[in-house]
Scaffold this motif. Structure first.
Motif, PDB file in Angstrom:
ATOM      1  N   ALA A 159     -45.044  24.529  16.951  1.00 61.77           N
ATOM      2  CA  ALA A 159     -43.947  23.623  16.615  1.00 61.77           C
ATOM      3  C   ALA A 159     -44.450  22.185  16.538  1.00 61.77           C
ATOM      4  N   GLY A 160     -45.743  22.002  16.642  1.00 61.65           N
ATOM      5  CA  GLY A 160     -46.339  20.670  16.585  1.00 61.65           C
ATOM      6  C   GLY A 160     -46.653  20.243  15.176  1.00 61.65           C
ATOM      7  N   LEU A 161     -47.836  19.692  14.975  1.00 58.31           N
ATOM      8  CA  LEU A 161     -48.223  19.120  13.692  1.00 58.31           C
ATOM      9  C   LEU A 161     -49.541  19.736  13.229  1.00 58.31           C
ATOM     10  N   ALA A 162     -49.499  20.387  12.069  1.00 58.72           N
ATOM     11  CA  ALA A 162     -50.668  21.106  11.565  1.00 58.72           C
ATOM     12  C   ALA A 162     -51.867  20.192  11.391  1.00 58.72           C
ATOM     13  N   ASP A 163     -51.629  18.958  10.914  1.00 57.78           N
ATOM     14  CA  ASP A 163     -52.738  18.039  10.653  1.00 57.78           C
ATOM     15  C   ASP A 163     -53.482  17.679  11.938  1.00 57.78           C
ATOM     16  N   ILE A 164     -52.731  17.567  13.041  1.00 61.76           N
ATOM     17  CA  ILE A 164     -53.372  17.282  14.329  1.00 61.76           C
ATOM     18  C   ILE A 164     -54.156  18.494  14.806  1.00 61.76           C
ATOM     19  N   ILE A 165     -53.572  19.680  14.678  1.00 67.93           N
ATOM     20  CA  ILE A 165     -54.260  20.897  15.105  1.00 67.93           C
ATOM     21  C   ILE A 165     -55.564  21.071  14.337  1.00 67.93           C
ATOM     22  N   GLU A 166     -55.533  20.817  13.037  1.00 67.39           N
ATOM     23  CA  GLU A 166     -56.752  20.923  12.238  1.00 67.39           C
ATOM     24  C   GLU A 166     -57.802  19.919  12.704  1.00 67.39           C
ATOM     25  N   GLU A 167     -57.361  18.717  13.054  1.00 71.57           N
ATOM     26  CA  GLU A 167     -58.302  17.708  13.532  1.00 71.57           C
ATOM     27  C   GLU A 167     -58.870  18.099  14.898  1.00 71.57           C
ATOM     28  N   VAL A 168     -58.045  18.702  15.753  1.00 71.89           N
ATOM     29  CA  VAL A 168     -58.543  19.190  17.042  1.00 71.89           C
ATOM     30  C   VAL A 168     -59.602  20.270  16.825  1.00 71.89           C
ATOM     31  N   LEU A 169     -59.347  21.176  15.878  1.00 74.43           N
ATOM     32  CA  LEU A 169     -60.336  22.210  15.565  1.00 74.43           C
ATOM     33  C   LEU A 169     -61.650  21.580  15.108  1.00 74.43           C
ATOM     34  N   ARG A 170     -61.556  20.570  14.225  1.00 74.25           N
ATOM     35  CA  ARG A 170     -62.774  19.930  13.708  1.00 74.25           C
ATOM     36  C   ARG A 170     -63.541  19.208  14.810  1.00 74.25           C
ATOM     37  N   GLN A 171     -62.819  18.458  15.648  1.00 75.02           N
ATOM     38  CA  GLN A 171     -63.512  17.629  16.638  1.00 75.02           C
ATOM     39  C   GLN A 171     -63.956  18.396  17.872  1.00 75.02           C
ATOM     40  N   LYS A 172     -63.190  19.403  18.272  1.00 72.94           N
ATOM     41  CA  LYS A 172     -63.500  20.095  19.522  1.00 72.94           C
ATOM     42  C   LYS A 172     -64.323  21.369  19.314  1.00 72.94           C
ATOM     43  N   LEU A 173     -64.153  22.026  18.172  1.00 73.87           N
ATOM     44  CA  LEU A 173     -64.972  23.210  17.875  1.00 73.87           C
ATOM     45  C   LEU A 173     -66.059  22.899  16.856  1.00 73.87           C
ATOM     46  N   HIS A 174     -65.956  21.741  16.206  1.00 73.67           N
ATOM     47  CA  HIS A 174     -66.970  21.259  15.263  1.00 73.67           C
ATOM     48  C   HIS A 174     -67.169  22.178  14.057  1.00 73.67           C
ATOM     49  N   ARG A 175     -66.110  22.897  13.700  1.00 76.56           N
ATOM     50  CA  ARG A 175     -66.179  23.747  12.510  1.00 76.56           C
ATOM     51  C   ARG A 175     -64.784  24.270  12.199  1.00 76.56           C
ATOM     52  N   THR A 176     -64.645  24.811  11.003  1.00 74.90           N
ATOM     53  CA  THR A 176     -63.399  25.460  10.613  1.00 74.90           C
ATOM     54  C   THR A 176     -63.686  26.927  10.342  1.00 74.90           C
ATOM     55  N   PHE A 177     -62.631  27.727  10.262  1.00 71.99           N
ATOM     56  CA  PHE A 177     -62.762  29.169  10.059  1.00 71.99           C
ATOM     57  C   PHE A 177     -61.872  29.579   8.887  1.00 71.99           C
ATOM     58  N   LYS A 178     -62.449  30.288   7.940  1.00 67.91           N
ATOM     59  CA  LYS A 178     -61.713  30.629   6.723  1.00 67.91           C
ATOM     60  C   LYS A 178     -60.563  31.593   6.981  1.00 67.91           C
ATOM     61  N   ASN A 179     -60.601  32.316   8.095  1.00 65.98           N
ATOM     62  CA  ASN A 179     -59.562  33.305   8.393  1.00 65.98           C
ATOM     63  C   ASN A 179     -58.426  32.731   9.221  1.00 65.98           C
ATOM     64  N   VAL A 180     -58.522  31.464   9.628  1.00 72.74           N
ATOM     65  CA  VAL A 180     -57.516  30.851  10.504  1.00 72.74           C
ATOM     66  C   VAL A 180     -56.524  30.055   9.658  1.00 72.74           C
ATOM     67  N   LYS A 181     -55.250  30.402   9.742  1.00 74.88           N
ATOM     68  CA  LYS A 181     -54.179  29.717   9.019  1.00 74.88           C
ATOM     69  C   LYS A 181     -53.205  29.124  10.035  1.00 74.88           C
ATOM     70  N   ILE A 182     -52.806  27.887   9.821  1.00 79.09           N
ATOM     71  CA  ILE A 182     -51.919  27.194  10.753  1.00 79.09           C
ATOM     72  C   ILE A 182     -50.514  27.135  10.179  1.00 79.09           C
ATOM     73  N   VAL A 183     -49.565  27.703  10.905  1.00 81.65           N
ATOM     74  CA  VAL A 183     -48.157  27.678  10.522  1.00 81.65           C
ATOM     75  C   VAL A 183     -47.476  26.643  11.407  1.00 81.65           C
ATOM     76  N   SER A 184     -47.289  25.438  10.858  1.00 86.04           N
ATOM     77  CA  SER A 184     -46.763  24.332  11.645  1.00 86.04           C
ATOM     78  C   SER A 184     -46.232  23.273  10.690  1.00 86.04           C
ATOM     79  N   ASN A 185     -45.725  22.186  11.250  1.00 86.66           N
ATOM     80  CA  ASN A 185     -45.229  21.078  10.438  1.00 86.66           C
ATOM     81  C   ASN A 185     -46.404  20.336   9.815  1.00 86.66           C
ATOM     82  N   ARG A 186     -46.333  20.154   8.511  1.00 85.45           N
ATOM     83  CA  ARG A 186     -47.459  19.557   7.797  1.00 85.45           C
ATOM     84  C   ARG A 186     -47.056  18.235   7.166  1.00 85.45           C
TER      85      ARG A 186
END
Length: 315
Positions: A159-186
């Motif tokens: 129920a949060g913000l997709a753009d923030i979640i994506e940034e958390v993934l980039r900064q904290k895991l240092h990569r993205t995953f092609k199979n991960v889809k975020i269903v949130s407010n964009r």
């Protein structure tokens, strides 16, 4: 912990702090998912306090929504005021659900309006995540890698913000995953990186569990990925087995919009363990108390799809 003793035995026991109320039923579910193969499985996960840790460096970790700091501190204070007013309403057990749902939508819309009015920029999101007290559970990256290698989709519901979640993934895991889809407010930003609007249906704490597949398909439509939307939607409908990860009893409803055959639910019980353990173990197939790492889930999916587990699941 006294309340976190293992209730399973044999191959069902993943750690000393796992609670399994019905080992026989779990064994049957594992066998059914394994028999159907990876092409039939999808993973649905909550984000805050499920993929992320409840405690970080001895302090209460921040949520993906709570970490956001606007350039104008006046608007941070206004959002805090809204939180103090609406948050008790969200957990009021005496308020009718219809009335509560309307108030949650009101809260979310007011917050979104403040983000736009206060001139939120993507740079502020990037800086907020960089300085935030937020961290993933140990093993999350390993879990995503394992699932990605087997083309198993992961839907992150928030129920949060997709753009923030994506940034958390980039900064904290240092990569993205092609199979991960975020269903949130964009969010929608202009060419200067200023927030101008929000895309699609408003997702708040009381409706994020509704129509899961439709929300996932809508996400691709918002991004202009019509072909991918159709392909992904069709793919999900064929995946009739679900691994669900949550930290709240309400997260069990995240699969309500799916016509699944077999579901294994994993609950992370992060606090108030003594008072909540009974209800969690009756609701979830597997419960990990005390802000546990993701290693138990990694072991579970490895067991589901590793050749050496065949004989164990037959017995």
């Amino acid at each position: 912990m006294n309340q976190a003793k293992t209730m399973a035995n044999g191959s069902n026991s993943y750690s000393s702090n796992v609670v399994i109320d019905d080992p026989k039923l779990l064994h049957q579910k594992k066998a059914a998912i394994r028999l159907a193969r990876p092409s039939k499985l999808q993973v649905i996960a909550d984000f805050d306090n499920t993929l992320t840790r409840f405690w970080v460096d001895g302090c209460r970790g921040q949520s993906s929504h709570g970490l956001l700091q606007q350039e104008n501190p006046e608007y941070n204070a206004k959002r805090d005021e809204l939180f103090n007013y609406y948050h008790p309403i969200e957990y009021d057990p005496h308020l009718p659900i219809d009335e509560k749902t309307k108030l949650m939508e009101e809260w979310w819309r007011k917050v979104h309006d403040l983000l736009i009015e206060g001139g939120l920029t993507y740079d502020a999101i990037r800086n907020s995540v960089s300085g935030a007290l937020i961290a993933f559970r140990d093993g999350v990256a390993e879990l995503f890698e394992f699932l990605e290698e087997r083309d198993i989709p992961v839907l992150i519901f928030s129920a949060g913000l997709a753009d923030i979640i994506e940034e958390v993934l980039r900064q904290k895991l240092h990569r993205t995953f092609k199979n991960v889809k975020i269903v949130s407010n964009r969010m929608k930003f202009d060419h200067n990186g200023n927030l101008v609007s929000f895309k699609g249906k408003l997702i708040h704490s009381l409706n994020k569990n509704e129509h899961a597949l439709d929300m996932a398909a809508s996400l691709h439509e918002q991004l202009g990925e019509i072909d991918d939307q159709m392909i992904y939607s069709t793919s999900l409908r064929k995946r009739t087995n679900v691994l669900l990860l949550g930290d709240h009893m309400g997260d069990l409803r995240m699969s309500d919009g799916l016509d699944y055959e077999t579901r294994i639910s994993v609950g992370f019980l992060n606090h108030n363990i003594e008072n909540s353990l009974d209800i969690y173990r009756k609701g979830y197939d597997i419960v990990y108390p005390d802000d546990a790492p993701m290693s138990g889930v990694v072991k579970l999916v490895s067991e589901l799809f590793s050749p050496e587990s065949d004989e164990n699941l037959k017995t």
